[in-house]
Design a protein around this motif. Structure first.
Motif: not given
Length: 440
Positions: A47-51, A54-61, A83-92
């Motif tokens: 499932a896709k969740v939010e950490l 604005g920061v999504p992740a896949w939760l493997v259940m 981690w793409r979102d960290l490298n692209s600046g989505v994660v502050s």
């Protein structure tokens, strides 16, 4: 007080910017499994969740899917530099997620041969622990803590017991005194919260450990710090420090949760308590049932996809982050073939993860937890929860599920043994005379 999550269609259940369920809300709800089951109905086993906003992740259940990502490091890496979102600046850069999720030069962030090299010092350190000596030390810590509050007839089993026992016990293994152990505890609570004070907590935590390393270099001792200093697989002080970080942080938070949940089940679940008191469930069986029902790490960060792939019917893109939904996987119908409870002795749960990164310290963790649970049940046999079970609240975190407090009441015991031949009354007198706790 924690509350059940609103139904899936309610906007209150969704993240501010992504429309996804914030993971910390699921962990902090009164019934996380209900939240995970709702996600499973909507998404399936992944499932896709939010950490954070604005920061999504896949939760493997899914039980099988979780085993897949822990065993296929050629597809799902532990290295957060992917981690793409960290490298692209989505994660502050200021994100409270980073102390738990950013890459570090330690065993957690490594794959393959590098992981095996950094894992050996941990395995060797655990193997050298004298279990009988450690059990006696833990018993003494537990008895002293209980002696400090047994005359009152009430206590908070989280903040006066479950959070302190593992830290003082683990700190002792590394040659730290009780004052340093309590400083580490405060820093770790902030770190695992993944909130605004997470990064400052992490800096303080690492500074205490760096000071300990330098002190042991000047004056070696019979402890794990000295053992890490001399291990041939650790190349420099940075790797020695990060090995301490992993062993102390992971060990403390998870054992705190394990003690808390086992005691909470004893106090809130009549069936569980009756099976223990009736002798149908031994302490080790009780510990395992707690791991099945509410594992210390509800969710564990993280794996990072090295290529586009498919998992549980979802299209995973290169650079996506995947969170190990350990609690949800333990509740997967695949893992619960009978659809019901867990038979005593069943340790097929994923509470310690799986694959190459499975927890290396399961034996000492169980030793500390078993001793803590057994000691408090023995010394305070008539304790009962001091609040309604529904009023138990949870520390904010997307990862660990630890009660804010677990207040209990019991018959005041002025003669409880502290483990060193003194009584609760004597220990309480020492505390009042000195104006500070005997463990400080």
């Amino acid at each position: 007080m924690s509350h059940p999550l609103p139904p899936p269609s309610c906007p209150a259940r969704r993240g501010h910017t992504t429309g996804l369920l914030p993971l910390s809300e699921a962990v902090g709800s009164s019934d996380p499994q209900a939240a995970y089951r709702g996600l499973r109905e909507q998404w399936g086993s992944v499932a896709k969740v939010e950490l954070e906003p604005g920061v999504p992740a896949w939760l493997v259940m899914g039980y099988r899917e979780l085993l897949t990502i822990t065993r296929q490091e050629q597809v799902y890496s532990r290295d957060a530099r992917n981690w793409r979102d960290l490298n692209s600046g989505v994660v502050s850069p200021d994100s409270g997620l980073l102390p738990m999720m950013a890459w570090r030069a330690n065993v957690i962030g490594a794959d393959g041969p590098e992981h095996r090299r950094l894992r050996r010092p941990l395995d060797d350190g655990v193997a050298r622990i004298d279990q009988r000596r450690t059990r006696r030390q833990v018993e003494s810590v537990c008895a002293r803590l209980i002696a400090g509050f047994s005359a009152r007839g009430d206590a908070d089993l989280v903040n006066e017991y479950a959070t302190i026992v593992p830290m003082l016990s683990i700190a002792s293994l590394f040659g730290l005194d009780s004052g340093e152990g309590r400083e580490l505890l405060s820093a770790l609570i902030a770190l695992f919260g993944s909130a605004d004070d997470s990064q400052s907590g992490n800096r303080h935590f690492e500074q205490i450990l760096a000071d300990t390393l330098r002190a042991r270099r000047a004056a070696p001792g019979d402890d794990l710090t000295t053992a890490l200093l001399g291990h041939p697989d650790l190349r420099d002080e940075a790797e020695q420090l990060q090995s301490m970080v992993v062993m102390i942080s992971a060990g403390n938070e998870t054992v705190t949760a394990w003690i808390s949940h086992t005691l909470r089940l004893m106090l809130t679940d009549p069936r569980f308590a009756a099976r223990m008191h009736g002798g149908r469930l031994g302490v080790d069986d009780a510990l395992d049932e707690a791991l099945w029902r509410d594992p210390p790490m509800n969710n564990m960060p993280a794996r990072y996809a090295l290529r586009d792939t498919e998992l549980g019917g979802q299209q995973i893109r290169r650079g996506d982050v995947l969170i190990l939904g350990i609690s949800a996987a333990n509740d997967d119908p695949v893992a619960r073939a009978d659809g019901g409870g867990v038979e005593p002795g069943n340790r097929a749960h994923l509470a310690f993860s799986a694959g190459a990164h499975v927890c290396p310290a399961q034996v000492p963790a169980r030793l500390i937890t078993r001793t803590a649970v057994h000691t408090v049940l023995h010394l305070l046999p008539d304790m009962r929860l001091g609040i309604p079970a529904s009023d138990v609240a949870w520390r904010p975190s997307p990862w660990t599920r630890v009660p804010v407090a677990l207040p209990v009441v019991f018959s005041a015991r002025y003669g409880a043994d502290t483990g060193d031949g003194t009584s609760a009354r004597a220990a309480t007198t020492r505390t009042s005379n000195s104006g500070r706790s005997i463990e400080q």
